[in-house]
Enzyme design. Structure first.
Site, short mmCIF file in Angstrom:
data_model
loop_
_atom_site.label_atom_id
_atom_site.label_comp_id
_atom_site.label_asym_id
_atom_site.label_seq_id
_atom_site.Cartn_x
_atom_site.Cartn_y
_atom_site.Cartn_z
N HIS A 239 77.10 99.26 71.93
CA HIS A 239 78.83 99.21 72.06
C HIS A 239 79.80 100.37 71.39
CE1 HIS A 239 77.10 95.82 73.17
NE2 HIS A 239 76.64 95.50 72.01
N ASP A 240 79.51 100.12 70.50
CA ASP A 240 80.86 101.56 69.61
C ASP A 240 80.80 102.73 70.11
OD1 ASP A 240 81.52 98.14 68.27
OD2 ASP A 240 79.68 99.11 66.69
#
Ligand code: BDR
Ligand code: CA
Length: 309
Positions: A239-240
């Protein structure tokens, strides 16, 4: 001139990979890392951020502790995904570099006031960012852009049926950030669920033959079990790191300028990112909502950068 960024984070294995990618990229200057409560409590996120800096040999990057709970509700954490420490998987040494004395919110406010063109990169709940905007509304027009991981549209929720974790933990903060008038780029689950660490990509991390490659392989190997069980996906979603990759290679992503509102009241839909993807309202666009990523291009970038760290 490198782009000046502040990473606001709750590490988290995927946050950790995002920090490494930023530190590996000469196009970016990481002015500081601000920790927030999220995946695990603040004490652990502030510890984990420093462990990642030490792993990268970057003890010069200042790490600040911020808010230990959301603006107006109890903290919800995600040990079921990230493990008890937030960085479960490999065993890393406890950090020796100090935590800065200054509060993360003061650091954000002072830095944005003193430095032109700062981009904020929130990778966790938006509590620190909203608190900074509450305390110093004047910084809104000085922030270059907020590039955040959070929310979802087609993929809807990962913590409730309708909400993504970072927004759900502090919907009030998210609401205030989306209303602040700052240019925003959103990397939602719709994108990050395409950035999967498949077996060949995991093998590529290991094949680097470096402590960083090995650690990233073990981190992603640890937290892939959650998504494999829940979604039947092929590996851990990074995700990040999508936030950092968007700064480096926006051409790998596509999206739309849309209106995004945050649900702050409904019990069923608390923390939902109501993105007007099809333009069915006359609400003004307030964010670039990313919808797709070239996953092979993303992993090529990530692997190449990490190999040189
Ligand atoms: C987000 O929540 C956290 O678990 C991850 O670190 C990511 O920031 C995904 O919903
Ligand atoms: Ca995170």
């Amino acid at each position: 001139m490198p782009q000046k960024i502040i990473i606001d984070t709750d590490p988290g294995q995927d946050d950790a990979v995002a920090i490494l990618l930023a530190l590996a990229s000469p196009e970016l200057e990481v002015l500081g890392i601000t920790a927030v409560a999220g995946n695990v409590p603040l004490e652990l996120t502030a510890r984990n951020a420093r462990m990642v800096c030490e792993l990268a040999g970057r003890t010069d990057v200042p790490v600040f502790a911020g808010c230990d709970r959301p603006l107006d509700r109890a903290l919800v954490t995600a040990e079921h995904v990230h493990g008890q420490t937030g960085l479960d998987g490999p065993t890393l040494p406890e950090p020796e570099m100090p935590l800065q004395d200054k509060h993360a919110v003061d650091f954000i406010v002072e830095t944005v006031r003193a430095t032109d063109g700062v981009t904020l990169c929130p990778l966790g709940p938006l509590t620190n960012i909203a608190t900074a905007l509450r305390r110093a509304p004047d910084i809104a027009e000085r922030i270059e852009r907020i590039v955040l991981m959070g929310g979802a549209y087609f993929e809807v929720g990962n913590i409730t049926p309708t909400a993504e974790f970072n927004i759900y933990v502090d919907p009030q903060a998210a609401d205030e950030v989306f209303r602040a008038g700052v240019p925003i780029t959103v990397l939602p689950l719709d994108v990050t669920h395409k950035a999967l660490v498949t077996q060949p990509r995991l093998d590529a991390f290991r094949a680097m033959g470096t402590p960083i490659g090995q650690t990233v392989a073990e981190w992603t190997g640890f937290f892939e079990r959650f998504d494999k069980e829940k979604y039947g996906s092929q590996g851990a979603p990074l995700h990040d790191p999508c936030v950092i990759a968007w700064l480096l290679r926006p051409d790998l992503f596509s999206g739309r300028e849309v209106n995004v509102e945050i649900e702050t009241a409904s019990e069923l839909c608390l923390g939902m990112t109501v993105a007007d993807w099809w333009g069915v309202t006359d609400r003004a666009p307030n964010a670039l909502f990313i919808g797709d990523v070239d996953a092979d291009g993303f992993f090529g970038l990530l692997t190449d950068r990490l190999a040189h760290l």
